[in-house]
Design a protein around this motif. Structure first.
Motif, PDB file in Angstrom:
ATOM      1  N   PHE A  17     -70.365  92.966  69.503  1.00 13.04           N
ATOM      2  CA  PHE A  17     -71.627  92.991  68.773  1.00 13.04           C
ATOM      3  C   PHE A  17     -71.380  93.155  67.279  1.00 13.04           C
ATOM      4  O   PHE A  17     -71.909  92.404  66.453  1.00 13.04           O
ATOM      5  CB  PHE A  17     -72.488  94.140  69.304  1.00 13.04           C
ATOM      6  CG  PHE A  17     -73.726  94.392  68.496  1.00 13.04           C
ATOM      7  CD1 PHE A  17     -74.735  93.444  68.465  1.00 13.04           C
ATOM      8  CD2 PHE A  17     -73.880  95.558  67.781  1.00 13.04           C
ATOM      9  CE1 PHE A  17     -75.874  93.664  67.725  1.00 13.04           C
ATOM     10  CE2 PHE A  17     -75.012  95.778  67.034  1.00 13.04           C
ATOM     11  CZ  PHE A  17     -76.023  94.836  67.002  1.00 13.04           C
ATOM     12  N   PHE A  18     -70.542  94.116  66.900  1.00  9.32           N
ATOM     13  CA  PHE A  18     -70.306  94.333  65.470  1.00  9.32           C
ATOM     14  C   PHE A  18     -69.452  93.215  64.875  1.00  9.32           C
ATOM     15  O   PHE A  18     -69.690  92.782  63.751  1.00  9.32           O
ATOM     16  CB  PHE A  18     -69.667  95.693  65.237  1.00  9.32           C
ATOM     17  CG  PHE A  18     -70.672  96.801  65.356  1.00  9.32           C
ATOM     18  CD1 PHE A  18     -71.696  96.913  64.418  1.00  9.32           C
ATOM     19  CD2 PHE A  18     -70.619  97.702  66.400  1.00  9.32           C
ATOM     20  CE1 PHE A  18     -72.652  97.915  64.534  1.00  9.32           C
ATOM     21  CE2 PHE A  18     -71.572  98.706  66.518  1.00  9.32           C
ATOM     22  CZ  PHE A  18     -72.588  98.811  65.587  1.00  9.32           C
ATOM     23  N   ALA A  19     -68.483  92.741  65.673  1.00  8.91           N
ATOM     24  CA  ALA A  19     -67.615  91.678  65.148  1.00  8.91           C
ATOM     25  C   ALA A  19     -68.406  90.413  64.858  1.00  8.91           C
ATOM     26  O   ALA A  19     -68.034  89.628  63.993  1.00  8.91           O
ATOM     27  CB  ALA A  19     -66.504  91.377  66.134  1.00  8.91           C
ATOM     28  N   SER A  20     -69.531  90.228  65.576  1.00 11.77           N
ATOM     29  CA  SER A  20     -70.302  89.006  65.359  1.00 11.77           C
ATOM     30  C   SER A  20     -70.889  88.960  63.958  1.00 11.77           C
ATOM     31  O   SER A  20     -71.292  87.900  63.480  1.00 11.77           O
ATOM     32  CB  SER A  20     -71.410  88.907  66.396  1.00 11.77           C
ATOM     33  OG  SER A  20     -72.378  89.883  66.148  1.00 11.77           O
ATOM     34  N   TYR A  21     -70.959  90.101  63.253  1.00  8.01           N
ATOM     35  CA  TYR A  21     -71.461  90.087  61.884  1.00  8.01           C
ATOM     36  C   TYR A  21     -70.371  89.747  60.874  1.00  8.01           C
ATOM     37  O   TYR A  21     -70.667  89.392  59.741  1.00  8.01           O
ATOM     38  CB  TYR A  21     -72.069  91.452  61.528  1.00  8.01           C
ATOM     39  CG  TYR A  21     -73.416  91.652  62.161  1.00  8.01           C
ATOM     40  CD1 TYR A  21     -74.558  91.128  61.568  1.00  8.01           C
ATOM     41  CD2 TYR A  21     -73.529  92.321  63.371  1.00  8.01           C
ATOM     42  CE1 TYR A  21     -75.790  91.288  62.171  1.00  8.01           C
ATOM     43  CE2 TYR A  21     -74.757  92.489  63.968  1.00  8.01           C
ATOM     44  CZ  TYR A  21     -75.886  91.966  63.359  1.00  8.01           C
ATOM     45  OH  TYR A  21     -77.100  92.112  63.954  1.00  8.01           O
ATOM     46  N   THR A  28     -69.955  82.073  67.188  1.00 10.21           N
ATOM     47  CA  THR A  28     -69.592  80.653  67.126  1.00 10.21           C
ATOM     48  C   THR A  28     -70.816  79.758  67.080  1.00 10.21           C
ATOM     49  O   THR A  28     -70.675  78.548  67.009  1.00 10.21           O
ATOM     50  CB  THR A  28     -68.730  80.290  68.341  1.00 10.21           C
ATOM     51  OG1 THR A  28     -69.327  80.856  69.485  1.00 10.21           O
ATOM     52  CG2 THR A  28     -67.336  80.804  68.181  1.00 10.21           C
ATOM     53  N   THR A  29     -72.004  80.338  67.116  1.00 16.13           N
ATOM     54  CA  THR A  29     -73.214  79.514  67.154  1.00 16.13           C
ATOM     55  C   THR A  29     -73.349  78.699  65.872  1.00 16.13           C
ATOM     56  O   THR A  29     -73.176  79.227  64.779  1.00 16.13           O
ATOM     57  CB  THR A  29     -74.447  80.404  67.307  1.00 16.13           C
ATOM     58  OG1 THR A  29     -74.201  81.326  68.338  1.00 16.13           O
ATOM     59  CG2 THR A  29     -75.663  79.589  67.641  1.00 16.13           C
TER      60      THR A  29
END
Lengths: 175, 380
Positions: A17-21, A28-29
């Motif tokens: 969750f945090f890495a997605s920021y 990857t979206t």
């Protein structure tokens, strides 16, 4: 300890969750249509016909091989003829039903004249169900430059092949 | 009400029709379950909603013409479907495959195995009720492999990449680097996946000792693939047949102990790790050379001149879901006289009732998920 496995799993989801920021690997979206991925060179979608100089003179000689080999039989070709009814080496009509085509690329593979290739175009939505997706010759014909733009490697190879062919002394054409 | 009264109470069973539009049935599969309370006493699978006449269509097409249709059998692993069909036709026509093409095929088949197992585990968790977190992690990784497939074959899922006597086209530049990065990064993802799932108490409670398939029943029902191995039978066609060049690679065949859903899940995780080992060896050893034999190339250019001699043949591979076989009868014409597919997920599905009886209805969903079916292949 009971419940430890669940907590360990939650750690993974929190990390993601945090890495997605921060990391591109975790988010990857692609925000299509604002953002677009560049198409791969070999990407194939629907077939189109190539012409060299003028759309009236396509590479296609109406030999009907692609129409015969097409697995779902979506190609229909009618050969042109002159005023005396003698068949000419060009199609009078060339129709591909895009609603039937399954993008397999066999037409491109079997074509002995390098006249039909798979396009990169994919935004082809239409309102009509039948006639709108029936592509006639006028919509199928595209210049060789378009092919060069979408697939430079193949285009260079085929252009070299065709140039070598024309340099050979042409066999006498019986008229 | 006392205990005595309860046992004499008149009860009746309830019939529940699950599917064909139920999200847990992985497509258009239908189960007619008879329930006693919540326990399944009878379960009848209903198939055929996605029947597309695959076998009969193939009889009216050239051998090459059926190749794009095989993509659409098990649409998650189109590469292995191509592989099995190409193998059967090559056996029929006696075609040689160049060395490089063999390696390309192995690389594609093992990448497909990674795709299939990753996705299956994601969807299995969906069936358990862990909605979309694991499946999106799976999709994220699968996308990297599909990008590679697209760069080499032109399509992400309907690859249509194999030809008789080789493959359609050589690797695109940068493909091997892509595979190397998969080999490097995939174990990390598997570790993460396992950290998320393998020791999760909820997953263990839902999966262990659920849908148990005994060794004897699995063998007598003709089950193959990870399902058979999870029941403890070390049977892998890559080892047994050694088709293509699999006997050159060093890998192990993981087997389960109990044969429950958890074993099926775990066998697949271990199988993916073995696949990465095969990939690493194949990438290291791949030679230079032609990617299709001259005879095969001529056949691909003019499919109507490709006429295998009279005869019949059965070609099979270890597809990610089990034994995928093509049975072909040739009468010497450019079209097959008879074309039959032995789909792994259809035959693995036949045992569903035996695994579900006595379990709760919620467990039937998980058991079905662990069988790993794709309806395109079941109904054909």
């Amino acid at each position: 300890m009971f419940g430890f496995g669940v907590l360990k799993g939650m750690l993974v989801t929190i990390q993601n969750f945090f890495a997605s920021y921060f990391s591109k690997d975790h988010l990857t979206t692609v925000q299509y249509p604002e953002e677009r991925l560049s198409a791969k060179e070999r990407y194939r979608n629907f077939p189109f016909l190539v012409y060299d100089q003028a759309p009236e003179d396509p590479r296609c000689v109406a030999c009907d091989i692609c129409a015969k080999e097409c697995p779902p039989k979506c190609i229909t070709i009618v050969r042109d003829s002159d005023a005396e009814g003698k068949p000419l080496k060009r199609p009078k009509s060339f129709d591909i039903d895009y609603s039937i085509c399954m993008n397999c690329g066999i037409c491109e593979e079997v074509c002995p004249f390098d006249a039909i290739f798979m396009d990169h175009e994919f935004e082809l939505a239409e309102y009509g169900r039948f006639e709108d997706l029936m592509y006639h010759k006028d919509r199928l014909l595209k210049p060789n430059d378009h092919f060069k733009k979408i697939r430079p490697t193949d285009a260079t190879r085929i252009d070299a092949k065709l140039a070598a062919k024309t340099q050979k002394p042409a066999p006498p054409v019986g008229n | 009400m006392t205990e005595e009264n309860l046992s004499t109470l008149a009860t009746q069973t309830l019939e529940v029709s699950l599917g064909p539009q139920h999200p847990s049935t992985h497509g258009v599969f239908r189960m007619n379950a008879t329930l006693d309370g919540e326990t399944i006493v009878k379960l009848k699978p209903v198939m055929g909603y996605l029947h597309r006449n695959h076998e009969k269509l193939a009889e009216d097409m050239t051998y090459l013409g059926s190749m794009p249709y095989t993509d659409r059998l098990d649409y998650i692993c189109s590469m292995t479907n191509n592989f099995a069909y190409a193998l059967a036709v090559e056996k029929l026509a006696g075609l040689e495959v160049p060395e490089r093409a063999e390696y390309i095929r192995i690389i594609m088949a093992e990448l497909t195995r990674l795709v299939n197992h990753t996705l299956l585990i994601g969807f299995l968790l969906n069936d358990l009720g862990a909605f979309f977190t694991p499946v999106l992690y799976a999709f994220r990784e699968r996308e990297k492999i599909l990008d590679l497939f697209e760069s080499v074959s032109g399509s992400r899922m309907m690859c249509n990449y194999f030809r008789f006597g080789g493959v359609k086209i050589d690797f695109s530049p940068g493909f091997l680097e892509g595979v190397k990065s998969i080999i490097q990064n995939y174990p990390k993802f598997l570790d993460e996946f396992e950290k998320l799932l393998s020791e999760n108490e909820i997953l263990m409670a839902r999966c262990q000792n659920v849908g148990v398939l005994s060794k004897e029943l699995a063998i007598s029902a003709g089950i193959s693939g990870p399902m058979l191995r999870a029941s403890g039978v070390p049977y892998d066609i890559r080892k047994v047949d050694g088709y293509s060049i699999y006997n050159r690679f060093n890998f192990r065949v993981p087997i389960g102990e109990v044969g429950d859903v958890y074993d099926r899940y775990y066998v697949r995780i271990l199988e993916m790790r073995e696949s990465i080992k095969i990939l690493a060896q194949a990438v290291k050893e791949i030679p230079e050379g032609p990617f299709i034999s001259p005879k095969g190339a001529a056949g691909a250019k003019a499919p109507r001149t490709f006429k295998p001699p009279k005869g019949q043949v059965y070609g099979r591979i270890e597809a990610p879901k089990g034994e995928l076989g093509f049975y072909l009868v040739s009468d010497g014409s450019p079209k097959p006289y008879r074309y039959h597919v032995r789909p792994p997920s259809f035959i693995n599905l036949t045992i569903l009732e035996d695994m579900c009886i006595g379990n709760k209805i919620a467990d039937a969903i998980v058991t079905l998920g662990s069988v790993d079916i794709v309806l395109g292949e079941v109904d054909r």
